[in-house]
Design a protein around this motif. Structure first.
Motif, PDB file in Angstrom:
ATOM      1  N   SER A 149       0.873  -1.171   0.000  1.00 51.23           N
ATOM      2  CA  SER A 149       0.000   0.000   0.000  1.00 51.23           C
ATOM      3  C   SER A 149       0.911   1.223   0.000  1.00 51.23           C
ATOM      4  N   LYS A 150       0.329   2.406   0.066  1.00 54.65           N
ATOM      5  CA  LYS A 150       1.149   3.616   0.056  1.00 54.65           C
ATOM      6  C   LYS A 150       1.994   3.746   1.318  1.00 54.65           C
ATOM      7  N   THR A 151       1.531   3.135   2.404  1.00 50.53           N
ATOM      8  CA  THR A 151       2.201   3.349   3.693  1.00 50.53           C
ATOM      9  C   THR A 151       2.945   2.153   4.247  1.00 50.53           C
ATOM     10  N   HIS A 152       2.592   0.938   3.795  1.00 48.40           N
ATOM     11  CA  HIS A 152       3.230  -0.219   4.416  1.00 48.40           C
ATOM     12  C   HIS A 152       3.114  -1.469   3.533  1.00 48.40           C
ATOM     13  N   ILE A 153       3.837  -2.513   3.966  1.00 52.44           N
ATOM     14  CA  ILE A 153       3.777  -3.832   3.334  1.00 52.44           C
ATOM     15  C   ILE A 153       3.122  -4.796   4.316  1.00 52.44           C
ATOM     16  N   SER A 154       2.268  -5.667   3.819  1.00 55.55           N
ATOM     17  CA  SER A 154       1.658  -6.693   4.657  1.00 55.55           C
ATOM     18  C   SER A 154       1.713  -8.037   3.939  1.00 55.55           C
ATOM     19  N   LEU A 155       1.339  -9.106   4.656  1.00 63.54           N
ATOM     20  CA  LEU A 155       1.392 -10.452   4.097  1.00 63.54           C
ATOM     21  C   LEU A 155       0.000 -11.067   4.055  1.00 63.54           C
ATOM     22  N   ILE A 156      -0.199 -11.942   3.070  1.00 64.05           N
ATOM     23  CA  ILE A 156      -1.418 -12.740   2.991  1.00 64.05           C
ATOM     24  C   ILE A 156      -1.018 -14.210   3.158  1.00 64.05           C
ATOM     25  N   ASP A 157      -1.667 -14.883   4.090  1.00 60.42           N
ATOM     26  CA  ASP A 157      -1.395 -16.297   4.361  1.00 60.42           C
ATOM     27  C   ASP A 157      -2.522 -17.132   3.764  1.00 60.42           C
ATOM     28  N   PHE A 158      -2.364 -17.483   2.481  1.00 58.71           N
ATOM     29  CA  PHE A 158      -3.343 -18.354   1.843  1.00 58.71           C
ATOM     30  C   PHE A 158      -3.112 -19.804   2.285  1.00 58.71           C
ATOM     31  N   GLY A 159      -4.164 -20.603   2.186  1.00 54.62           N
ATOM     32  CA  GLY A 159      -4.036 -22.008   2.536  1.00 54.62           C
ATOM     33  C   GLY A 159      -3.179 -22.758   1.531  1.00 54.62           C
ATOM     34  N   TYR A 160      -2.544 -23.827   2.000  1.00 49.82           N
ATOM     35  CA  TYR A 160      -1.703 -24.667   1.144  1.00 49.82           C
ATOM     36  C   TYR A 160      -2.013 -26.122   1.443  1.00 49.82           C
ATOM     37  N   ASN A 161      -2.257 -26.920   0.407  1.00 52.22           N
ATOM     38  CA  ASN A 161      -2.564 -28.343   0.605  1.00 52.22           C
ATOM     39  C   ASN A 161      -1.756 -29.243  -0.324  1.00 52.22           C
ATOM     40  N   ASN A 162      -0.527 -28.829  -0.608  1.00 49.44           N
ATOM     41  CA  ASN A 162       0.384 -29.605  -1.448  1.00 49.44           C
ATOM     42  C   ASN A 162      -0.195 -29.877  -2.832  1.00 49.44           C
ATOM     43  N   ARG A 163      -0.796 -28.829  -3.395  1.00 52.97           N
ATOM     44  CA  ARG A 163      -1.347 -28.859  -4.755  1.00 52.97           C
ATOM     45  C   ARG A 163      -2.497 -29.848  -4.912  1.00 52.97           C
ATOM     46  N   LYS A 167      12.648 -19.730 -10.215  1.00 54.82           N
ATOM     47  CA  LYS A 167      11.861 -18.872  -9.331  1.00 54.82           C
ATOM     48  C   LYS A 167      10.949 -19.674  -8.409  1.00 54.82           C
ATOM     49  N   ASP A 168      10.809 -20.986  -8.668  1.00 47.28           N
ATOM     50  CA  ASP A 168       9.941 -21.811  -7.839  1.00 47.28           C
ATOM     51  C   ASP A 168      10.510 -22.071  -6.452  1.00 47.28           C
ATOM     52  N   ILE A 169      11.820 -21.886  -6.277  1.00 49.70           N
ATOM     53  CA  ILE A 169      12.411 -22.209  -4.976  1.00 49.70           C
ATOM     54  C   ILE A 169      12.586 -20.965  -4.106  1.00 49.70           C
ATOM     55  N   PHE A 170      12.164 -19.796  -4.604  1.00 48.36           N
ATOM     56  CA  PHE A 170      12.385 -18.552  -3.876  1.00 48.36           C
ATOM     57  C   PHE A 170      11.090 -17.868  -3.480  1.00 48.36           C
ATOM     58  N   LEU A 171      11.204 -17.093  -2.420  1.00 47.34           N
ATOM     59  CA  LEU A 171      10.181 -16.130  -2.049  1.00 47.34           C
ATOM     60  C   LEU A 171      10.845 -14.765  -2.048  1.00 47.34           C
ATOM     61  N   ARG A 172      10.351 -13.862  -2.898  1.00 46.98           N
ATOM     62  CA  ARG A 172      10.914 -12.511  -2.969  1.00 46.98           C
ATOM     63  C   ARG A 172      10.362 -11.663  -1.831  1.00 46.98           C
ATOM     64  N   GLN A 173      11.238 -11.075  -1.033  1.00 43.68           N
ATOM     65  CA  GLN A 173      10.805 -10.079  -0.059  1.00 43.68           C
ATOM     66  C   GLN A 173      11.057  -8.710  -0.660  1.00 43.68           C
ATOM     67  N   PRO A 174       9.999  -8.027  -1.096  1.00 46.46           N
ATOM     68  CA  PRO A 174      10.183  -6.741  -1.784  1.00 46.46           C
ATOM     69  C   PRO A 174      10.629  -5.645  -0.835  1.00 46.46           C
ATOM     70  N   ALA A 175      11.259  -4.647  -1.402  1.00 48.10           N
ATOM     71  CA  ALA A 175      11.725  -3.507  -0.620  1.00 48.10           C
ATOM     72  C   ALA A 175      10.614  -2.479  -0.498  1.00 48.10           C
ATOM     73  N   SER A 176      10.524  -1.869   0.667  1.00 47.93           N
ATOM     74  CA  SER A 176       9.627  -0.738   0.827  1.00 47.93           C
ATOM     75  C   SER A 176      10.333   0.508   0.314  1.00 47.93           C
ATOM     76  N   SER A 177       9.623   1.622   0.272  1.00 50.85           N
ATOM     77  CA  SER A 177      10.245   2.852  -0.224  1.00 50.85           C
ATOM     78  C   SER A 177      11.424   3.261   0.646  1.00 50.85           C
ATOM     79  N   GLN A 178      11.390   2.911   1.938  1.00 53.64           N
ATOM     80  CA  GLN A 178      12.495   3.249   2.829  1.00 53.64           C
ATOM     81  C   GLN A 178      13.710   2.360   2.602  1.00 53.64           C
ATOM     82  N   ASP A 179      13.470   1.147   2.070  1.00 53.91           N
ATOM     83  CA  ASP A 179      14.567   0.192   1.881  1.00 53.91           C
ATOM     84  C   ASP A 179      15.353   0.435   0.605  1.00 53.91           C
TER      85      ASP A 179
END
Length: 365
Positions: free
Chosen positions: A138-152, A342-354
């Protein structure tokens, strides 16, 4: 006349009783100087959206292969060595002993251990792109979404509960708000975005993962949760596809208006090309799976089948990533397992401050 006055007083009292909540709200707004809208709105929703694959990168997360996946050690170590030259890498292992084994493997093969942060969190597999959280901006912060996972939804008897718990744990480590959406199954490998309000998914995969929900219901969930304004559905399931319908090797946006599609010339790729073209995007055939991994300065890519395909790939990628160096990394065992870089990684994006801030990290227990 008095009777009329009494009736008027009674009417006012009845109205005030029925509208007591409204009157209290008006009084509070007047007292505290707060605006009041006729719809009782508390202000507009904060705009949010997904991070595209070319967004500025703060760090990378991965799940180190368990002993039963030891054939992947060398592939993972080669990639980590390349990435850690410029990017902090978070490595998750299930136990201290597995962390010690990983460090010993690095030392035996003379891989430098720099820019690595270790985390001991119980896991079931090494494919964090499937079970990891989704980062939302968002304009002010980063948040996470925890979707369910059931091994495809296709590997019976294979445990996944520990992988499914990883998003909440990453949220706590990063001190980021994490929304629990475990009632809806979504792997990150089946989600592509242009970073400008559009998300692309394979409907057949999502229908298989969430058979109780209609397409319209799923669209509503995705728009509300991710902040996107448009969902584009692609179609097709293949028995030869180990990801069971994910689009990570088929489709990749390279800017908000341009999307690459793996030129397989099968039914799925051809219909995907047509759907995205009809949606108004500039659609470009790409000579390989779209599973490269983008950092702030380089592109990690699996070797291509021929010199001609390699040259074509380089021309296309340098058109959209002119300042990125392309590194070709052999990962035969990851490929054999049916996955891409790209399947083995999770990208942690930078915020505007980073952005543009240098980070120096060391190994942590």
């Amino acid at each position: 006349m008095c009777l009329l006055c009494i009736c008027d007083v009674i009417s006012v009292c009845v109205w005030m009783r029925k509208n007591l909540i409204f009157l209290c709200m008006v009084a509070c707004c007047v007292f505290f100087g707060m605006p009041l809208s006729l719809g009782f709105a508390q202000g507009k929703k904060e705009h949010k959206d997904l991070f595209p694959s070319w967004s500025s990168l703060k760090s990378v997360w991965l799940q180190w292969p368990s002993p039963y996946q030891s054939n992947l050690y060398e592939d993972y170590a080669n990639i980590i060595q390349n990435l850690s030259e410029e990017t902090p890498v978070h490595i998750i292992t299930s136990s201290i002993s597995e962390q010690d084994d990983a460090i010993a493997f690095f030392n035996r093969n003379h891989f430098p251990l720099k820019n690595i942060i270790w985390h001991i969190l119980p896991i079931d597999s090494s494919w964090i792109s499937d079970n990891g959280p989704v980062f939302v901006q968002s304009k002010t912060h980063i948040s996470l979404i925890d979707f369910g996972y059931n091994n495809r939804a296709d590997q019976k008897g294979v445990p996944f509960d520990r992988d499914n718990a990883i998003p909440q744990k990453i949220g706590k480590i990063l001190h980021l708000s994490t929304k629990d959406m475990n009632n809806y199954i979504l792997e990150r490998g089946n989600l592509e975005t242009n970073g400008n309000g559009v998300a692309v998914l394979n409907w057949d995969a999502q229908k298989q993962r969430n058979p109780q929900l209609s397409q319209q219901q799923q669209e509503e969930i995705l728009k509300e949760t991710l902040g996107v304004t448009k969902i584009i559905w692609l179609f097709g399931l293949s028995s030869e596809d180990p990801s069971n319908g994910q689009i990570s090797n088929l489709v990749r946006f390279v800017d908000p208006k341009t999307v690459f599609i793996h030129q397989k010339q099968d039914h799925t790729s051809l219909t995907s090309h047509e759907i995205l073209k009809n949606e108004g995007f500039n659609v470009v055939w790409y000579p390989a799976p779209t599973t490269w991994f983008t950092t702030n300065n380089k592109i990690l890519h699996s070797p291509l089948a021929s010199p001609e395909a390699t040259e074509e790939s380089q021309v296309l990628l340098h058109t959209f990533y002119p300042n990125h160096h392309i590194d070709y990394i052999r990962t035969p065992n990851i490929k054999k397992a049916g996955h891409g870089l790209k399947d083995i990684f999770l990208r942690q994006p930078a915020s505007s401050q980073d952005i543009n801030k240098k980070v120096s990290l060391s190994i942590m227990p």
